[in-house]
Write a protein that holds these residues in place. Sequence first.
Motif, PDB file in Angstrom:
ATOM      1  N   TYR A  82      -2.491 -28.431 -12.944  1.00  0.00           N
ATOM      2  CA  TYR A  82      -2.890 -28.888 -11.603  1.00  0.00           C
ATOM      3  C   TYR A  82      -4.394 -29.146 -11.564  1.00  0.00           C
ATOM      4  O   TYR A  82      -4.855 -30.136 -10.986  1.00  0.00           O
ATOM      5  CB  TYR A  82      -2.506 -27.819 -10.572  1.00  0.00           C
ATOM      6  N   ALA A  83      -5.155 -28.266 -12.207  1.00  0.00           N
ATOM      7  CA  ALA A  83      -6.607 -28.460 -12.244  1.00  0.00           C
ATOM      8  C   ALA A  83      -6.983 -29.740 -12.987  1.00  0.00           C
ATOM      9  O   ALA A  83      -7.934 -30.429 -12.623  1.00  0.00           O
ATOM     10  CB  ALA A  83      -7.272 -27.248 -12.910  1.00  0.00           C
ATOM     11  N   LEU A  84      -6.221 -30.077 -14.029  1.00  0.00           N
ATOM     12  CA  LEU A  84      -6.512 -31.278 -14.812  1.00  0.00           C
ATOM     13  C   LEU A  84      -6.182 -32.561 -14.063  1.00  0.00           C
ATOM     14  O   LEU A  84      -6.883 -33.569 -14.189  1.00  0.00           O
ATOM     15  CB  LEU A  84      -5.722 -31.250 -16.130  1.00  0.00           C
ATOM     16  N   VAL A  85      -5.120 -32.534 -13.271  1.00  0.00           N
ATOM     17  CA  VAL A  85      -4.572 -33.777 -12.708  1.00  0.00           C
ATOM     18  C   VAL A  85      -4.872 -33.951 -11.224  1.00  0.00           C
ATOM     19  O   VAL A  85      -5.148 -35.060 -10.768  1.00  0.00           O
ATOM     20  CB  VAL A  85      -3.039 -33.811 -12.936  1.00  0.00           C
ATOM     21  N   ARG A  86      -4.880 -32.862 -10.472  1.00  0.00           N
ATOM     22  CA  ARG A  86      -4.942 -32.978  -9.013  1.00  0.00           C
ATOM     23  C   ARG A  86      -6.281 -32.530  -8.416  1.00  0.00           C
ATOM     24  O   ARG A  86      -6.368 -32.365  -7.203  1.00  0.00           O
ATOM     25  CB  ARG A  86      -3.813 -32.155  -8.392  1.00  0.00           C
ATOM     26  N   THR A  87      -7.282 -32.290  -9.230  1.00  0.00           N
ATOM     27  CA  THR A  87      -8.586 -31.891  -8.691  1.00  0.00           C
ATOM     28  C   THR A  87      -9.672 -32.794  -9.266  1.00  0.00           C
ATOM     29  O   THR A  87      -9.405 -33.630 -10.132  1.00  0.00           O
ATOM     30  CB  THR A  87      -8.913 -30.422  -9.034  1.00  0.00           C
ATOM     31  N   ARG A  88     -10.886 -32.577  -8.799  1.00  0.00           N
ATOM     32  CA  ARG A  88     -12.031 -33.327  -9.316  1.00  0.00           C
ATOM     33  C   ARG A  88     -13.025 -32.392  -9.998  1.00  0.00           C
ATOM     34  O   ARG A  88     -14.245 -32.583  -9.918  1.00  0.00           O
ATOM     35  CB  ARG A  88     -12.709 -34.086  -8.182  1.00  0.00           C
ATOM     36  N   ILE A  89     -12.521 -31.355 -10.648  1.00  0.00           N
ATOM     37  CA  ILE A  89     -13.420 -30.411 -11.313  1.00  0.00           C
ATOM     38  C   ILE A  89     -14.111 -31.104 -12.482  1.00  0.00           C
ATOM     39  O   ILE A  89     -13.540 -32.006 -13.115  1.00  0.00           O
ATOM     40  CB  ILE A  89     -12.659 -29.168 -11.820  1.00  0.00           C
ATOM     41  N   PRO A  90     -15.346 -30.724 -12.798  1.00  0.00           N
ATOM     42  CA  PRO A  90     -16.033 -31.331 -13.954  1.00  0.00           C
ATOM     43  C   PRO A  90     -15.422 -30.841 -15.269  1.00  0.00           C
ATOM     44  O   PRO A  90     -14.872 -29.743 -15.339  1.00  0.00           O
ATOM     45  CB  PRO A  90     -17.472 -30.841 -13.790  1.00  0.00           C
ATOM     46  N   GLY A  91     -15.520 -31.662 -16.307  1.00  0.00           N
ATOM     47  CA  GLY A  91     -15.066 -31.258 -17.643  1.00  0.00           C
ATOM     48  C   GLY A  91     -13.571 -31.284 -17.826  1.00  0.00           C
ATOM     49  O   GLY A  91     -13.043 -30.569 -18.683  1.00  0.00           O
ATOM     50  N   ARG A  92     -12.867 -32.116 -17.052  1.00  0.00           N
ATOM     51  CA  ARG A  92     -11.407 -32.136 -17.185  1.00  0.00           C
ATOM     52  C   ARG A  92     -10.978 -32.613 -18.577  1.00  0.00           C
ATOM     53  O   ARG A  92     -10.003 -32.122 -19.137  1.00  0.00           O
ATOM     54  CB  ARG A  92     -10.792 -33.037 -16.106  1.00  0.00           C
ATOM     55  N   GLY A  93     -11.701 -33.594 -19.140  1.00  0.00           N
ATOM     56  CA  GLY A  93     -11.381 -34.050 -20.489  1.00  0.00           C
ATOM     57  C   GLY A  93     -11.544 -32.947 -21.525  1.00  0.00           C
ATOM     58  O   GLY A  93     -10.713 -32.789 -22.426  1.00  0.00           O
ATOM     59  N   PHE A  94     -12.600 -32.161 -21.376  1.00  0.00           N
ATOM     60  CA  PHE A  94     -12.828 -31.044 -22.300  1.00  0.00           C
ATOM     61  C   PHE A  94     -11.718 -29.995 -22.168  1.00  0.00           C
ATOM     62  O   PHE A  94     -11.183 -29.503 -23.169  1.00  0.00           O
ATOM     63  CB  PHE A  94     -14.185 -30.413 -21.995  1.00  0.00           C
ATOM     64  N   PHE A  95     -11.384 -29.662 -20.925  1.00  0.00           N
ATOM     65  CA  PHE A  95     -10.325 -28.669 -20.714  1.00  0.00           C
ATOM     66  C   PHE A  95      -8.992 -29.155 -21.289  1.00  0.00           C
ATOM     67  O   PHE A  95      -8.221 -28.375 -21.854  1.00  0.00           O
ATOM     68  CB  PHE A  95     -10.180 -28.367 -19.221  1.00  0.00           C
ATOM     69  N   ARG A  96      -8.698 -30.446 -21.138  1.00  0.00           N
ATOM     70  CA  ARG A  96      -7.442 -30.978 -21.680  1.00  0.00           C
ATOM     71  C   ARG A  96      -7.448 -30.867 -23.202  1.00  0.00           C
ATOM     72  O   ARG A  96      -6.444 -30.476 -23.815  1.00  0.00           O
ATOM     73  CB  ARG A  96      -7.264 -32.444 -21.264  1.00  0.00           C
ATOM     74  N   LEU A  97      -8.570 -31.208 -23.823  1.00  0.00           N
ATOM     75  CA  LEU A  97      -8.669 -31.132 -25.280  1.00  0.00           C
ATOM     76  C   LEU A  97      -8.473 -29.707 -25.771  1.00  0.00           C
ATOM     77  O   LEU A  97      -7.768 -29.452 -26.752  1.00  0.00           O
ATOM     78  CB  LEU A  97     -10.032 -31.675 -25.724  1.00  0.00           C
ATOM     79  N   MET A  98      -9.090 -28.760 -25.081  1.00  0.00           N
ATOM     80  CA  MET A  98      -8.968 -27.360 -25.488  1.00  0.00           C
ATOM     81  C   MET A  98      -7.533 -26.850 -25.319  1.00  0.00           C
ATOM     82  O   MET A  98      -7.039 -26.065 -26.136  1.00  0.00           O
ATOM     83  CB  MET A  98      -9.915 -26.491 -24.665  1.00  0.00           C
ATOM     84  N   ALA A  99      -6.864 -27.301 -24.264  1.00  0.00           N
ATOM     85  CA  ALA A  99      -5.483 -26.854 -24.043  1.00  0.00           C
ATOM     86  C   ALA A  99      -4.554 -27.355 -25.130  1.00  0.00           C
ATOM     87  O   ALA A  99      -3.568 -26.682 -25.477  1.00  0.00           O
ATOM     88  CB  ALA A  99      -4.998 -27.342 -22.676  1.00  0.00           C
ATOM     89  N   LEU A 100      -4.848 -28.541 -25.682  1.00  0.00           N
ATOM     90  CA  LEU A 100      -3.963 -29.126 -26.696  1.00  0.00           C
ATOM     91  C   LEU A 100      -4.325 -28.685 -28.109  1.00  0.00           C
ATOM     92  O   LEU A 100      -3.598 -28.987 -29.059  1.00  0.00           O
ATOM     93  CB  LEU A 100      -4.018 -30.659 -26.608  1.00  0.00           C
TER      94      LEU A 100
END
Length: 550
Positions: A82-100
Amino acid sequence: MPDLTGTALPPVLLLLLGIITVLPISALLIRAFLARDGGFVGLDNFIRYATEPGLAVAAWNSASLSAISTVIVMALAFPYAYALVRTRIPGRGFFRLMALLPLLAPSLLPAFGMVFLFGNQGWLKHWLLGESLYGPVGIVMASAFYAFPHAVLILSAGLSAGDQRHYEAARALKAGPWRRFMTVTLPSCRYAAISAASIVYILVFTDFGIPSVVGGSTNVLATDIYKLVIGRFDFEMGAVVGVLLLLPAVIAYGIDWFARRSQRSMITGKSVPIEPERLVWRDAALFGFAAVVTCAILAILGMAIYGSLVRFWPYNLTLGLQNYERLFTDDDEFRALGNSLVLAAGTALIGTTMVALSGWLVARKLGASGVRNGLQAVAMVPVAVPGLVLGLGYVFFFNNPANPLHGLQGTMLLIMLCTVAHFYTVPHLMAVNELQRLDREIDMAAQALRVRPAGAARRVYFPVLMPTLVDVAGYFFVNAMTTVSALIFLFTAQTRVAAIAVINLVEGSRIGQAAAFAVLIMAMSMVATAIQMVLRGLVLRSQSWRRRTT
């Protein structure tokens, strides 16, 4: 000269796919009802299994620990996605990379990180409040880490598929953020949540690597099948456990299939893409949550890397490359590393070729409808079959001296075919979905110009499919590098691969070298993924017609 593409190729490909998927599974199912001498015994093998207390407990452990792990993974993955897709938090690309990131490592790697953090000599052992890592606690913790990226991927896709008009209507009705979440967001992604939970349950239920490292004395079906076949040479009971592993996976896949069909029906051509709104308090809380989860992922992976650099854990913490040097100076381990690269490259080549052909035949409706539908059905079979079950099925089918393909037993080619079969469904669907986007008028124009199907494929379909085929090759390569369960029954001294070598090192209490091997596998997977991304970019850049159409 007549074009045989539409008549000869579909049945040939169907036969090949059937040999590497359906027939081995059928051999396993039949063996579960046979005695050692080959006589039919009905359900006697299942009754014998149920009356052995130690073995029956394994079934309960597998079911209960998988359920607990699934609940934990969903509780963590949903807010993260939800944080990756439905918010405008900074660093979403970084968080997605770390999750994968865990996807590039064998399931054994997080288990090593857990051992160095929470094991008997771990730095954070006291965090477990007196519980031992080696048992249910360790299996659940490591499985949650292993399955987390799969759930994030599915939930992110589900949350991305919402319709902005529903939120605008809710605002018009004076619904607040919490009410919009409960009445719009949750219902719209419930099928994705069901699908994610099903996939996580299958992954944990059938995983072999984690219980073998941190399972301790806790038996689960995935380790029991290994002990029965390798330790006791009781192939009939191994087949029984294989059937028991197959049943929950098939049920979970059925639930997932129903969820995905329902999800598609919720999206129409009039849907408006989601535009995340900015809510300071919510975004701050989810940013903190994503940061904590990311730190946990990096801590576990980092600890596994640290453990691979320690001379002798926990007695000599001097850092160095001794464990890596031993891998490269030991002929057997070095050969295993080379075998992994050969396996990954061969799997990528064979798998990508077969996927290109099957995706083209199914998407463009070539050949007789019965054969084409059969090809699609057989291509969907592997997704519901655990790797252990498929690997044991290969033993029963190809080890039969009466089988004309018996000569493949013990060869690297057979291991490649098993790996292709194990991971076939997802790439096949990727190819079919990509080619189905092309208008049917292209086929009609080719017929009007008397261009044969093979010519149309070479000039139109395969160039369009090329970026997807690069992704497919990368998918096969990485999974071939990290898989353990499908190959555990098939390797020989000459065909042993790195992921299997890690298991052998753990069994020999050489935990530092095992961690080093797992880190090397992850590093090679990361390099392969980087090459895949570069190749995909080069392919897209070379296809100038894509830019003209946008």
